[in-house]
Design an enzyme around this catalytic site. Structure first.
Site, mmCIF file in Angstrom:
data_model
loop_
_atom_site.group_PDB
_atom_site.id
_atom_site.type_symbol
_atom_site.label_atom_id
_atom_site.label_comp_id
_atom_site.label_asym_id
_atom_site.label_seq_id
_atom_site.Cartn_x
_atom_site.Cartn_y
_atom_site.Cartn_z
ATOM 1 N N ARG A 1 -5.651 -2.187 -3.599
ATOM 2 C CA ARG A 1 -4.961 -2.236 -4.902
ATOM 3 C C ARG A 1 -5.410 -3.276 -5.726
ATOM 4 O O ARG A 1 -5.761 -4.663 -5.296
ATOM 5 C CB ARG A 1 -3.441 -2.491 -4.630
ATOM 6 C CG ARG A 1 -2.535 -2.673 -5.840
ATOM 7 C CD ARG A 1 -0.974 -2.709 -5.555
ATOM 8 N NE ARG A 1 -0.457 -3.478 -4.493
ATOM 9 C CZ ARG A 1 0.738 -3.056 -4.087
ATOM 10 N NH1 ARG A 1 1.638 -2.483 -4.506
ATOM 11 N NH2 ARG A 1 1.198 -4.133 -3.293
ATOM 12 N N ARG B 1 4.980 -6.804 6.453
ATOM 13 C CA ARG B 1 5.649 -6.171 5.603
ATOM 14 C C ARG B 1 6.040 -4.804 5.848
ATOM 15 O O ARG B 1 7.151 -4.325 5.866
ATOM 16 C CB ARG B 1 5.041 -6.246 4.369
ATOM 17 C CG ARG B 1 4.904 -7.470 3.282
ATOM 18 C CD ARG B 1 3.870 -7.390 2.194
ATOM 19 N NE ARG B 1 3.999 -6.306 1.067
ATOM 20 C CZ ARG B 1 3.103 -6.031 0.398
ATOM 21 N NH1 ARG B 1 1.847 -6.234 0.682
ATOM 22 N NH2 ARG B 1 3.392 -4.967 -0.550
ATOM 23 N N ARG C 1 17.149 -3.265 -0.590
ATOM 24 C CA ARG C 1 16.146 -3.435 0.643
ATOM 25 C C ARG C 1 16.844 -3.790 2.089
ATOM 26 O O ARG C 1 16.311 -3.806 2.910
ATOM 27 C CB ARG C 1 15.106 -4.529 0.461
ATOM 28 C CG ARG C 1 13.883 -3.948 0.230
ATOM 29 C CD ARG C 1 12.915 -5.267 -0.507
ATOM 30 N NE ARG C 1 11.636 -5.142 0.045
ATOM 31 C CZ ARG C 1 10.773 -4.742 -0.940
ATOM 32 N NH1 ARG C 1 11.070 -4.351 -2.102
ATOM 33 N NH2 ARG C 1 9.529 -5.023 -0.847
ATOM 34 N N ARG D 1 -2.846 -9.019 -4.943
ATOM 35 C CA ARG D 1 -1.824 -9.837 -4.698
ATOM 36 C C ARG D 1 -1.915 -10.400 -3.443
ATOM 37 O O ARG D 1 -2.402 -10.041 -2.507
ATOM 38 C CB ARG D 1 -0.642 -8.795 -4.712
ATOM 39 C CG ARG D 1 0.078 -8.488 -5.973
ATOM 40 C CD ARG D 1 1.224 -7.549 -5.736
ATOM 41 N NE ARG D 1 1.994 -7.392 -4.564
ATOM 42 C CZ ARG D 1 3.056 -6.468 -4.305
ATOM 43 N NH1 ARG D 1 3.345 -5.504 -5.151
ATOM 44 N NH2 ARG D 1 3.744 -6.587 -3.414
HETATM 45 P P1 AP5 Z 1 2.050 1.013 -5.903
HETATM 46 O O1 AP5 Z 1 2.757 1.808 -6.813
HETATM 47 O O2 AP5 Z 1 1.871 -0.475 -6.289
HETATM 48 O O3 AP5 Z 1 3.181 0.940 -4.437
HETATM 49 P P2 AP5 Z 1 4.619 0.231 -4.213
HETATM 50 O O4 AP5 Z 1 5.420 1.088 -3.428
HETATM 51 O O5 AP5 Z 1 5.205 -0.283 -5.636
HETATM 52 O O6 AP5 Z 1 4.264 -0.958 -3.254
HETATM 53 P P3 AP5 Z 1 4.500 -2.368 -3.283
HETATM 54 O O7 AP5 Z 1 3.457 -3.156 -2.577
HETATM 55 O O8 AP5 Z 1 4.911 -3.080 -4.736
HETATM 56 O O9 AP5 Z 1 5.855 -2.565 -2.576
HETATM 57 P P4 AP5 Z 1 6.467 -3.507 -2.013
HETATM 58 O O10 AP5 Z 1 7.995 -2.957 -1.701
HETATM 59 O O11 AP5 Z 1 6.052 -4.393 -0.641
HETATM 60 O O12 AP5 Z 1 6.458 -4.713 -2.903
HETATM 61 P P5 AP5 Z 1 7.449 -5.441 -3.948
HETATM 62 O O13 AP5 Z 1 6.580 -6.071 -5.157
HETATM 63 O O14 AP5 Z 1 8.612 -4.607 -4.214
HETATM 64 O O15 AP5 Z 1 1.056 1.890 -5.198
HETATM 65 C C1 AP5 Z 1 0.109 1.040 -4.299
HETATM 66 C C2 AP5 Z 1 -1.253 1.365 -4.475
HETATM 67 O O16 AP5 Z 1 -1.720 2.919 -4.035
HETATM 68 C C3 AP5 Z 1 -1.722 1.096 -5.787
HETATM 69 O O17 AP5 Z 1 -3.181 0.657 -5.606
HETATM 70 C C4 AP5 Z 1 -1.816 2.450 -6.652
HETATM 71 O O18 AP5 Z 1 -2.967 2.660 -7.449
HETATM 72 C C5 AP5 Z 1 -2.225 3.486 -5.210
HETATM 73 N N1 AP5 Z 1 -1.364 4.740 -5.472
HETATM 74 C C6 AP5 Z 1 -0.257 4.904 -5.914
HETATM 75 N N2 AP5 Z 1 0.070 6.352 -5.722
HETATM 76 C C7 AP5 Z 1 -1.040 6.879 -5.284
HETATM 77 C C8 AP5 Z 1 -1.352 8.422 -5.061
HETATM 78 N N3 AP5 Z 1 -0.403 9.267 -5.086
HETATM 79 N N4 AP5 Z 1 -2.628 8.556 -4.365
HETATM 80 C C9 AP5 Z 1 -3.465 7.504 -4.096
HETATM 81 N N5 AP5 Z 1 -3.219 6.288 -4.421
HETATM 82 C C10 AP5 Z 1 -2.026 5.860 -4.928
HETATM 83 O O19 AP5 Z 1 7.822 -6.800 -3.012
HETATM 84 C C11 AP5 Z 1 7.039 -7.740 -2.882
HETATM 85 C C12 AP5 Z 1 7.715 -8.777 -1.973
HETATM 86 O O20 AP5 Z 1 9.041 -9.492 -2.845
HETATM 87 C C13 AP5 Z 1 8.624 -8.483 -0.633
HETATM 88 O O21 AP5 Z 1 7.639 -8.428 0.395
HETATM 89 C C14 AP5 Z 1 9.540 -9.370 -0.652
HETATM 90 O O22 AP5 Z 1 9.160 -10.653 -0.178
HETATM 91 C C15 AP5 Z 1 10.102 -9.692 -1.937
HETATM 92 N N6 AP5 Z 1 10.943 -8.645 -2.558
HETATM 93 C C16 AP5 Z 1 11.046 -7.785 -3.418
HETATM 94 N N7 AP5 Z 1 12.164 -7.305 -3.733
HETATM 95 C C17 AP5 Z 1 12.901 -7.548 -2.746
HETATM 96 C C18 AP5 Z 1 14.312 -7.348 -2.413
HETATM 97 N N8 AP5 Z 1 15.106 -6.323 -2.721
HETATM 98 N N9 AP5 Z 1 15.079 -8.119 -1.531
HETATM 99 C C19 AP5 Z 1 14.305 -9.050 -0.756
HETATM 100 N N10 AP5 Z 1 13.012 -9.200 -0.889
HETATM 101 C C20 AP5 Z 1 12.359 -8.715 -2.004
HETATM 102 MG MG MG Z 2 5.646 -2.200 -6.355
#
Ligand code: AP5
Ligand code: MG
Ligand code: ZN
Length: 216
Positions: free
Chosen positions: A127, A171, A88, A160
């Site tokens: 979600r 975000r 990221r 969440r």
């Molecule tokens: P979903 O598949 O859940 O989306 P996603 O891309 O996985 O979104 P996230 O919110 O998980 O991404 P993020 O990057 O912010 O969070 P993460 O957990 O990595 O789909 C979303 C919704 O849409 C669902 O309801 C689904 O059903 C729906 N949907 C999907 N496809 C669809 C379609 N085609 N049509 C209609 N609806 C659809 O990170 C969380 C936190 O962790 C970060 O903010 C940070 O604090 C920390 N973190 C994680 N990784 C790192 C890193 N590498 N470095 C630093 N901090 C980090």
């Molecule tokens: Mg995700």
């Protein structure tokens, strides 16, 4: 098969990675899921990460890189993986390249999920996630058969903490500032493929298979 799924919050990375990792028999390595599991287990890592996650900020690079170094060293990651939500930052991308190089490996492709901001907001606010298996639902576009209950494992669905409107905005800003520079980084290395991330989940999955060169 060594792929990274890159895209803003709500782009569908987790939804697609969960199914494709099963289909391809490679682990789905999602840093966000790993941090939420650490938090649920009340580990020091989880509690530290929570402070950043609740504000929509990134967890420090050293923490994330250490976590992925350990995870990638496990035997199941030796023949491939999908990383979701990692890297990221440029520092994370460089650390990943080094880790893989030390193991005689490299990324095959980075898939960028292109989704409009309006659609991201709609997806994130509706979600719901399973507390037990992390399967993701949407109140409107992907509802569970029984409200509040996971179809796959019967677990409880929850919203969440970071899917509240103000945190979602934060975000999205963090993505634009700290993660979007990876698009050029991977484009310059000829690894980037963009997939249109709006439309039916199945069509997007097919586009990813094509981008990864595994479509039949
Ligand atoms: P979903 O598949 O859940 O989306 P996603 O891309 O996985 O979104 P996230 O919110 O998980 O991404 P993020 O990057 O912010 O969070 P993460 O957990 O990595 O789909 C979303 C919704 O849409 C669902 O309801 C689904 O059903 C729906 N949907 C999907 N496809 C669809 C379609 N085609 N049509 C209609 N609806 C659809 O990170 C969380 C936190 O962790 C970060 O903010 C940070 O604090 C920390 N973190 C994680 N990784 C790192 C890193 N590498 N470095 C630093 N901090 C980090
Ligand atoms: Mg995700
Ligand atoms: Zn479940």
């Amino acid at each position: 098969m060594r792929l990274a799924f890159l895209g803003p919050p709500g782009a569908g990375k987790g939804t697609q990675a969960r199914d494709l990792s099963r289909e391809w028999g490679v682990p789905h390595l999602a840093t966000g899921d790993m941090l939420r599991e650490a938090l649920a287990a009340r580990t020091a890592l989880g509690l530290e990460a929570k402070r950043f996650m609740d504000q929509g900020a990134l967890v420090p690079d050293e923490v994330i890189i250490g976590l992925m170094r350990e995870r990638l060293a496990k035997p199941d990651a030796a023949k491939g993986f999908i990383v979701d939500g990692f890297p990221r930052t440029i520092a994370q991308a460089e650390a990943l390249a080094r880790l893989l190089k030390d193991a005689g490996q490299a990324l095959d492709a980075v898939i960028f999920f292109d989704v409009s901001e309006e659609e991201l907001l709609r997806r994130l606010t509706g979600r719901r996630v399973c507390r037990q298996c992390q399967t993701t639902y949407h109140l409107v576009s992907a509802p569970p058969q029984k409200p509040g209950v996971c179809d796959r494992c019967g677990g409880e669905l929850y919203q969440r903490e970071d899917d509240r409107a103000e945190t979602v905005r934060r975000r999205l800003e963090v993505f634009a500032r700290q993660t979007a520079p990876l698009l050029d980084y991977y484009r310059q290395r000829n690894l980037l493929t963009t997939v249109a991330g709006e439309g039916p989940i199945d069509s997007i999955r097919q586009a990813i298979r094509r981008a990864a060169g595994t479509a039949r």
